[in-house]
Scaffold this motif. Structure first.
Motif, short mmCIF file in Angstrom:
data_model
loop_
_atom_site.label_atom_id
_atom_site.label_comp_id
_atom_site.label_asym_id
_atom_site.label_seq_id
_atom_site.Cartn_x
_atom_site.Cartn_y
_atom_site.Cartn_z
N TYR A 191 0.81 -1.22 0.00
CA TYR A 191 0.00 0.00 0.00
C TYR A 191 0.84 1.26 0.00
O TYR A 191 0.35 2.36 -0.21
CB TYR A 191 -0.90 0.02 1.27
CG TYR A 191 -0.18 -0.39 2.54
CD1 TYR A 191 0.64 0.50 3.24
CD2 TYR A 191 -0.27 -1.69 3.03
CE1 TYR A 191 1.31 0.12 4.38
CE2 TYR A 191 0.41 -2.08 4.18
CZ TYR A 191 1.20 -1.17 4.85
OH TYR A 191 1.88 -1.56 5.97
N CYS A 192 2.16 1.13 0.26
CA CYS A 192 2.91 2.31 0.72
C CYS A 192 3.67 3.05 -0.38
O CYS A 192 4.48 2.47 -1.11
CB CYS A 192 3.89 1.91 1.81
SG CYS A 192 4.66 3.37 2.56
N PRO A 193 3.43 4.36 -0.48
CA PRO A 193 4.15 5.17 -1.48
C PRO A 193 5.61 5.43 -1.11
O PRO A 193 6.36 5.96 -1.94
CB PRO A 193 3.35 6.49 -1.48
CG PRO A 193 2.60 6.54 -0.18
CD PRO A 193 2.39 5.12 0.26
N GLN A 194 6.02 5.05 0.11
CA GLN A 194 7.37 5.41 0.56
C GLN A 194 8.38 4.27 0.44
O GLN A 194 9.55 4.43 0.81
CB GLN A 194 7.32 5.87 2.02
CG GLN A 194 6.41 7.08 2.23
CD GLN A 194 6.74 7.77 3.52
OE1 GLN A 194 7.81 8.36 3.66
NE2 GLN A 194 5.85 7.69 4.48
N ALA A 195 7.95 3.12 -0.08
CA ALA A 195 8.88 2.01 -0.26
C ALA A 195 9.82 2.36 -1.42
O ALA A 195 9.36 2.77 -2.49
CB ALA A 195 8.11 0.73 -0.57
N ALA A 196 11.13 2.16 -1.22
CA ALA A 196 12.11 2.52 -2.25
C ALA A 196 11.81 1.79 -3.56
O ALA A 196 12.01 2.32 -4.65
CB ALA A 196 13.51 2.18 -1.76
N ARG A 197 11.31 0.56 -3.45
CA ARG A 197 11.11 -0.25 -4.67
C ARG A 197 9.84 0.12 -5.43
O ARG A 197 9.62 -0.41 -6.51
CB ARG A 197 11.12 -1.74 -4.30
CG ARG A 197 9.99 -2.18 -3.42
CD ARG A 197 10.21 -3.60 -2.93
NE ARG A 197 11.06 -3.65 -1.74
CZ ARG A 197 11.56 -4.76 -1.22
NH1 ARG A 197 11.32 -5.92 -1.79
NH2 ARG A 197 12.30 -4.74 -0.14
N HIS A 198 8.99 1.01 -4.90
CA HIS A 198 7.78 1.41 -5.63
C HIS A 198 8.02 2.75 -6.33
O HIS A 198 8.44 3.72 -5.68
CB HIS A 198 6.58 1.55 -4.67
CG HIS A 198 6.27 0.29 -3.90
ND1 HIS A 198 5.57 0.29 -2.72
CD2 HIS A 198 6.58 -1.01 -4.16
CE1 HIS A 198 5.45 -0.96 -2.28
NE2 HIS A 198 6.08 -1.76 -3.13
N ALA A 199 7.75 2.77 -7.65
CA ALA A 199 8.02 4.00 -8.41
C ALA A 199 6.84 4.96 -8.27
O ALA A 199 5.95 5.02 -9.12
CB ALA A 199 8.25 3.64 -9.88
N THR A 200 6.84 5.68 -7.15
CA THR A 200 5.70 6.58 -6.86
C THR A 200 6.10 8.04 -6.98
O THR A 200 5.26 8.93 -6.77
CB THR A 200 5.19 6.34 -5.42
OG1 THR A 200 6.28 6.55 -4.51
CG2 THR A 200 4.65 4.93 -5.23
N GLY A 201 7.37 8.29 -7.24
CA GLY A 201 7.83 9.68 -7.31
C GLY A 201 8.21 10.25 -5.95
O GLY A 201 8.60 11.41 -5.85
N VAL A 202 8.12 9.44 -4.89
CA VAL A 202 8.55 9.92 -3.56
C VAL A 202 10.04 9.63 -3.43
O VAL A 202 10.46 8.47 -3.56
CB VAL A 202 7.76 9.21 -2.43
CG1 VAL A 202 8.30 9.60 -1.05
CG2 VAL A 202 6.27 9.51 -2.53
N GLY A 203 10.84 10.66 -3.19
CA GLY A 203 12.29 10.48 -3.12
C GLY A 203 12.74 10.06 -1.72
O GLY A 203 11.96 10.10 -0.77
N ASN A 204 14.02 9.66 -1.64
CA ASN A 204 14.60 9.31 -0.34
C ASN A 204 15.18 10.57 0.27
O ASN A 204 16.27 11.01 -0.09
CB ASN A 204 15.68 8.25 -0.57
CG ASN A 204 16.30 7.78 0.73
OD1 ASN A 204 15.92 8.22 1.82
ND2 ASN A 204 17.27 6.88 0.62
#
Ligand code: SAM
Ligand code: DTB
Ligand code: SF4
Length: 335
Positions: free
Chosen positions: A77-90
């Motif tokens: 569900y999470c937009p903050q996982a590094a492996r999900h390409a959601t546009g949320v940076g580290n």
């Protein structure tokens, strides 16, 4: 006739020596609640709510993401996982001043609790030190403090308690059976382990879940039964409506379409209220998508807390003015 909750008695315990929290809910008992006619369910929820809480008061918690993105986990569900390409940076961890500025703003806007979230599997000891300063600083502003940092190791819960942490948020998220379909990098049992550490350190527990992930009604009943059977039940129970973010596996699976009927969401809130009479049930993520009428039904069903402020962690939330107007319309007093 409804299946009543069974009483929990440890082996060797006599009838007069029940555990502190005697009614233990089974998934079947919660399922029977979810299957009631809607009006009967809401009537029961209102009775429980009014017996334990001020019926027109809603507690306000404000969230801040103190460490955004780049998480090693694979929560579907999470937009903050590094492996999900959601546009949320580290991003780097926020500094103390930025956190305290946000906390001051939340207090001025009327929040009573400030919740700091980090996109970690769990904190490394070197990450925890700056968080402890944040907890001390936010507490000194006269706000209740909450953190959600992932899984805790030996000594970390105690360090947070010593810094003045009031609540730790760590959700079971979904039923034990469905968990493996949503997350593979940790297990449901790992969540219970951290919850035990939080409880043992004397910190209040904030623990709930997400609905609308394609789970069955039975899975929702099992989640609520498990939450209600924690001994004692969590002081705060966030019920999140899945926010589908493009790039997450659940968005790909559900195609961005709502996976739960809004009235079934209301039923879930009502069942949580009945099963956990003294807890604060928080109408959490997804309020923007639910709209005012469904939110009003959720308050009627016993929700008495919200996340308040224009953002959740990385996604949006109703803005403060919209919430003030909704409270005005419903005669709700912020608490
Ligand atoms: N990383 C830590 C952890 O997972 O416990 C703390 C932060 S994590 C973002 C906190 C909670 O946010 C999750 O347990 C989940 O319940 C909720 N959450 C995350 N993404 C969500 C989404 N898209 N919709 C609804 N709730 C979500
Ligand atoms: C909780 O149960 N819900 C909040 C809080 N605890 C940390 C988080 C919701 C996150 C929604 C998606 C996002 O903005 O990242
Ligand atoms: Fe990481 Fe928490 Fe998101 Fe899971 S929910 S990917 S642990 S930030």
């Amino acid at each position: 006739m409804l299946d009543e909750p069974t009483s929990a008695r440890s082996p060797g315990q006599g009838a007069g020596e029940r555990s502190r929290h005697s009614p233990r809910w089974t998934p079947e008992a919660v399922l029977a609640l979810l299957e009631l006619p809607f009006a009967d369910l809401l009537f029961r929820a209102q009775q429980v709510h009014r017996a334990h809480h001020d019926a027109n008061a809603v507690q306000l918690s404000t969230l801040l993401s103190i460490k955004t993105g780049g998480c090693s986990e694979d929560c579907g569900y999470c937009p903050q996982a590094a492996r999900h390409a959601t546009g949320v940076g580290n991003e780097a961890m926020l500094g103390l001043d930025a956190v305290l500025d946000a906390a001051r703003g939340a207090k001025e806007a009327g929040a009573t609790r400030f919740c700091m979230g980090a996109a970690w599997r769990g904190p490394k000891d070197r990450d925890l030190a700056p968080v402890l300063d944040m907890v001390r600083g936010v507490k000194a502003l006269g706000l209740e403090t909450c953190c959600t940092l992932g899984m805790l190791k030996d000594g970390q819960a105690e360090a947070l308690a010593e810094a003045g942490l009031d609540f730790y948020n760590h959700n079971l998220d979904t039923s034990a059976e469905f968990y493996g379909e949503i997350v593979s990098t940790r297990g449901h049992g790992d969540r219970l382990d951290t919850l035990g550490r939080v409880r043992d350190a004397g910190i209040n527990v904030c623990c709930g879940g997400i609905v609308g992930m394609g789970e069955s009604r039975r899975a929702r009943a099992a989640l609520i039964a498990e939450l209600a059977s924690l001994d004692p039940p969590p002081e705060s129970v966030p019920i999140n409506h899945l926010v589908q973010v493009e790039g997450t596996p659940l968005h790909a699976k559900l195609h961005g379409e709502r996976a739960i009927d809004p009235l079934e969401f209301v039923r879930t809130v009502a069942a949580a209220r009945i099963a956990m009479p003294s807890s604060f049930v928080r109408l959490s993520a997804g309020r923007r998508e639910l709209g005012e009428a469904v939110q009003a039904l959720c308050f009627l069903a016993g929700a008495n807390s919200i996340f308040y402020g224009d953002r959740l962690l990385v996604t949006g939330n109703p803005d403060v003015d919209a919430d003030r107007m909704l409270f005005e319309k419903l005669g709700i007093t912020p608490a």
